[in-house]
Every structure is written in structure tokens, then in C-alpha cells.
Design an enzyme around this catalytic site. Structure first.
Site, PDB file in Angstrom:
ATOM      1  N   TYR A  33       0.834  -1.201   0.000  1.00 21.69           N
ATOM      2  CA  TYR A  33       0.000   0.000   0.000  1.00 21.69           C
ATOM      3  C   TYR A  33       0.864   1.245   0.000  1.00 21.69           C
ATOM      4  O   TYR A  33       2.086   1.180   0.218  1.00 21.69           O
ATOM      5  CB  TYR A  33      -0.955  -0.005   1.200  1.00 21.69           C
ATOM      6  CG  TYR A  33      -0.302   0.291   2.536  1.00 21.69           C
ATOM      7  CD1 TYR A  33       0.538  -0.634   3.152  1.00 21.69           C
ATOM      8  CD2 TYR A  33      -0.516   1.510   3.193  1.00 21.69           C
ATOM      9  CE1 TYR A  33       1.133  -0.362   4.374  1.00 21.69           C
ATOM     10  CE2 TYR A  33       0.072   1.790   4.416  1.00 21.69           C
ATOM     11  CZ  TYR A  33       0.892   0.854   5.002  1.00 21.69           C
ATOM     12  OH  TYR A  33       1.491   1.124   6.203  1.00 21.69           O
ATOM     13  N   LYS A 149       6.606  -1.923   1.857  1.00 20.60           N
ATOM     14  CA  LYS A 149       5.402  -1.348   2.482  1.00 20.60           C
ATOM     15  C   LYS A 149       4.235  -2.321   2.300  1.00 20.60           C
ATOM     16  O   LYS A 149       3.323  -2.115   1.497  1.00 20.60           O
ATOM     17  CB  LYS A 149       5.095   0.041   1.895  1.00 20.60           C
ATOM     18  CG  LYS A 149       4.174   0.857   2.799  1.00 20.60           C
ATOM     19  CD  LYS A 149       4.211   2.320   2.465  1.00 20.60           C
ATOM     20  CE  LYS A 149       3.116   3.122   3.132  1.00 20.60           C
ATOM     21  NZ  LYS A 149       3.179   3.200   4.578  1.00 20.60           N
ATOM     22  N   GLU A 182      12.057   2.365  14.284  1.00 23.29           N
ATOM     23  CA  GLU A 182      11.111   3.371  13.790  1.00 23.29           C
ATOM     24  C   GLU A 182       9.832   3.252  14.588  1.00 23.29           C
ATOM     25  O   GLU A 182       9.710   2.401  15.466  1.00 23.29           O
ATOM     26  CB  GLU A 182      10.834   3.167  12.297  1.00 23.29           C
ATOM     27  CG  GLU A 182      10.181   1.836  11.981  1.00 23.29           C
ATOM     28  CD  GLU A 182       9.930   1.610  10.497  1.00 23.29           C
ATOM     29  OE1 GLU A 182       9.733   2.590   9.760  1.00 23.29           O
ATOM     30  OE2 GLU A 182       9.909   0.433  10.090  1.00 23.29           O
ATOM     31  N   LEU A 207      11.115   1.255   7.228  1.00 24.20           N
ATOM     32  CA  LEU A 207      10.501   1.681   5.976  1.00 24.20           C
ATOM     33  C   LEU A 207      11.118   3.029   5.611  1.00 24.20           C
ATOM     34  O   LEU A 207      11.211   3.919   6.462  1.00 24.20           O
ATOM     35  CB  LEU A 207       8.990   1.847   6.148  1.00 24.20           C
ATOM     36  CG  LEU A 207       8.293   2.285   4.867  1.00 24.20           C
ATOM     37  CD1 LEU A 207       8.176   1.121   3.889  1.00 24.20           C
ATOM     38  CD2 LEU A 207       6.921   2.859   5.158  1.00 24.20           C
TER      39      LEU A 207
HETATM   40  N1  PLP Z   1       7.430   3.689   9.053  1.00 25.36           N
HETATM   41  C1  PLP Z   1       6.320   2.944   9.034  1.00 25.36           C
HETATM   42  C2  PLP Z   1       6.331   1.586   9.681  1.00 25.36           C
HETATM   43  C3  PLP Z   1       5.147   3.426   8.422  1.00 25.36           C
HETATM   44  O1  PLP Z   1       4.040   2.668   8.404  1.00 25.36           O
HETATM   45  C4  PLP Z   1       5.161   4.726   7.850  1.00 25.36           C
HETATM   46  C5  PLP Z   1       3.971   5.273   7.209  1.00 25.36           C
HETATM   47  O2  PLP Z   1       2.935   4.669   7.119  1.00 25.36           O
HETATM   48  C6  PLP Z   1       6.339   5.465   7.897  1.00 25.36           C
HETATM   49  C7  PLP Z   1       7.460   4.917   8.500  1.00 25.36           C
HETATM   50  C8  PLP Z   1       6.401   6.848   7.314  1.00 25.36           C
HETATM   51  O3  PLP Z   1       6.369   6.785   5.910  1.00 25.36           O
HETATM   52  P1  PLP Z   1       5.856   8.023   5.034  1.00 25.36           P
HETATM   53  O4  PLP Z   1       6.674   9.205   5.424  1.00 25.36           O
HETATM   54  O5  PLP Z   1       6.109   7.597   3.630  1.00 25.36           O
HETATM   55  O6  PLP Z   1       4.403   8.185   5.353  1.00 25.36           O
END
Ligand code: PLP
Length: 285
Positions: A33, A149, A182, A207
Site C-alpha cells: 500500500y 510497504k 522506527e 521503511l
Molecule cells: N514507518 C512505518 C512503519 C510506516 O508505516 C510509515 C507510514 O505509514 C512510515 C514509516 C512513514 O512513511 P511516510 O513518510 O512515507 O508516510
């Protein structure tokens, strides 16, 4: 106005927007996603989100359901049909519908595509940012490919719930060496007493957030010292500032970690400045 969702080629009222019970997303969480911020009806950093989507699909050997340009057009149309000004658009692609079997379905099985979009009252987030949020730490018990993701988010769900039950907004995962990886749906950052802005390097352990990627440019442009390295929970407790980033929260100051105040217990100046400046570095389309 009733909300509209895109499902496999059709724009449907939400109450009619359903997927098959043998969709592999439902059966195996076999899908990926993206969540893109929408500002003034336009997509924020579409190019980067689409690049990450293509990579996630490729890593899992799920076929690209249509060109990235066509996916972008569907996202924009879903935004338009839902009259989203400021909000988010959600895109999900799964390996498709097939009789339940763990191994991949027959070649040619069409991936499933769902797109939804909704308005968000970002003034609520602004108010939250004035006070900052609390986070709690939890062991990182996820699989090794969290750089993909994937919709497989059970550890993230349990971590977020643990945070909520302790009166916190976010949970920070901690690896076996005591370093923060994270958040459950955000990337994690600290500012050290020396003024270094520290975040874990992108790799299999996190991620690669799109907000994180864009913020790296903002940090460099502001002449701040950026250090991409793992940091421990103890370092985070002793930090001058902490914050999290994601497409929906942008930059959100963290003022408590496991009940201990960060710095003087108020949102930090650097987090505030980066929050204000973020959209100068983001791309609208
Ligand atoms: N880390 C995780 C586990 C996430 O699910 C997300 C966003 O859903 C992020 C980091 C941040 O990613 P982004 O800046 O692309 O929203």
C-alpha cells in the site's frame, strides 16, 4: 456527500465497494500500500510514493496492475470524486483473487487495486503539534523486510494499541541491540545535546518514509547537522528533542518517551522549524 472508492476498475459508493473473500490481501495480507498526503486537492510527492510502490511490488513479485501514470490518474480521480481538499489518498495493490493456496496463484491472475481518499482536518494535527506527543518503546518483533510497504501490519497494530493503552500516541520499535528502529507508522528522529539531527539509515530495518526522504533535503538546506545512524533508547531519553515523521503527521514533536520528558518537556525548536518548512521541499502534482 457519499464517499466513493475505486475498486478494480470501478468507482463505487463506499457501501458497495467490496473485495472478494478470496482476495489474497484478505487471506494472506499478500499486498502492498501507499498513503499520500493531499494538499489543496493535489498529491504530495506522488513521484516518490509511486517509486516506492513499484519497488514494494517488485520485491514481492506482484505484477504492476497498470502504469504508474494510470495509477496516479486513478488516485487523482478518487481525490476529485471525494472532493478532498486537504487529506490523504490510500492505494492498495494485492496479488489478486484465487483459490486459497499459500503459493502464488496461476500466472495471469490480475492484481487487485483499491483506492480511497478522505479529507482530514489538519488543524487537529496542528493543535497536537503545539503540545507534542508521547511515545512508548516496544520490542521490534517484525519480520526482516519492513522496508517493503506491505499490508502485513499486525506487529504495528499491536504496538500502536499498546501505546494507546499507555496514553501515548505512538510506539517506537527497539531492536535487540537497544536501538530504536522506527515508529509503528512513522519514522523516528532525535536531536542530540550537540545539535545533531539523528535518524536510522534507510535499510532493511525501517521503511524508507517519503516524509523522511524529503526532510533530509530540508535539514541539509537549513544547515543543520544530519547524522544517519542508529540511536539507542538511552540516547533518546537524553536527547534535546525528538520527533516522528509520516505523510499524515508531517513532522510531529515527541515530548515524552516511556513517561520521561524529552529535553524540557516541550516541543523542540528544530522539530517546529522543520514542520513549518516541510512543504517548501515537497512536490505537488
Ligand atoms: N514507518 C512505518 C512503519 C510506516 O508505516 C510509515 C507510514 O505509514 C512510515 C514509516 C512513514 O512513511 P511516510 O513518510 O512515507 O508516510
Amino acid at each position: 456527500m457519499s464517499r466513493i472508492a475505486y475498486v478494480n476498475g470501478r468507482y463505487l459508493p463506499r457501501h458497495l465497494a467490496t473485495v472478494h473473500i478470496e482476495d489474497r490481501g484478505y487471506q494472506f495480507s499478500d499486498g502492498v500500500y501507499e498513503v499520500c498526503e493531499v494538499r489543496g486537492g493535489r498529491l504530495v510527492d506522488e513521484r516518490l510514493h509511486m517509486g516506492r510502490l513499484a519497488r514494494s511490488l517488485d520485491e514481492l513479485r506482484i505484477a504492476m496492475p497498470m502504469t504508474l501514470a494510470a495509477l496516479g490518474a486513478v488516485m487523482r480521480e478518487t481525490v476529485r470524486r471525494n472532493r478532498v481538499g486537504d487529506g490523504i489518498v490510500y492505494l492498495q495493490v494485492t496479488r489478486g483473487v484465487a483459490r486459497r493456496d499459500h503459493a502464488f496463484p496461476p500466472p495471469g491472475t490480475a492484481p487487485s487495486v483499491v483506492v480511497t481518499a478522505r479529507n482530514i482536518d489538519f488543524s487537529g494535527n496542528e493543535k497536537t503539534a503545539v503540545d507534542g506527543i508521547a511515545v512508548v518503546t516496544v520490542p521490534d518483533n517484525r519480520w526482516e523486510r519492513v522496508d517493503i510497504k506491505s499490508v502485513s501490519l499486525l506487529p504495528n497494530v499491536l504496538a500502536k494499541q499498546a501505546a494507546r493503552e499507555q496514553g501515548a500516541k505512538e510506539a517506537w520499535f527497539v531492536d535487540r541491540s537497544g536501538c530504536v528502529t522506527e515508529g509503528s507508522s512513522t519514522n523516528a528522529w532525535i536531536v542530540t545535546r550537540d545539535g545533531d539531527v539523528v535518524t536510522r539509515p534507510a535499510g532493511p530495518g525501517i521503511l524508507r518514509g517519503i516524509t523522511r526522504t524529503v526532510l533530509l533535503d530540508a535539514i541539509k538546506a537549513q544547515g543543520l547537522r544530519l547524522v544517519e545512524r542508529p540511536f539507542t533508547v538511552e540516547e533518546a531519553y537524553a536527547a534535546r528533542e525528538a520527533f516522528v515523521t509520516s505523510a499524515s503527521l508531517i513532522v510531529m514533536p515527541v515530548v515524552r518517551i516511556d513517561g520521561r520528558p524529552v529535553g524540557n518537556g516541550a516541543p523542540g525548536l528544530i522539530a517546529g522549524a522543520l514542520r513549518r518548512d516541510f512543504h517548501r521541499y515537497a512536490e505537488l502534482s
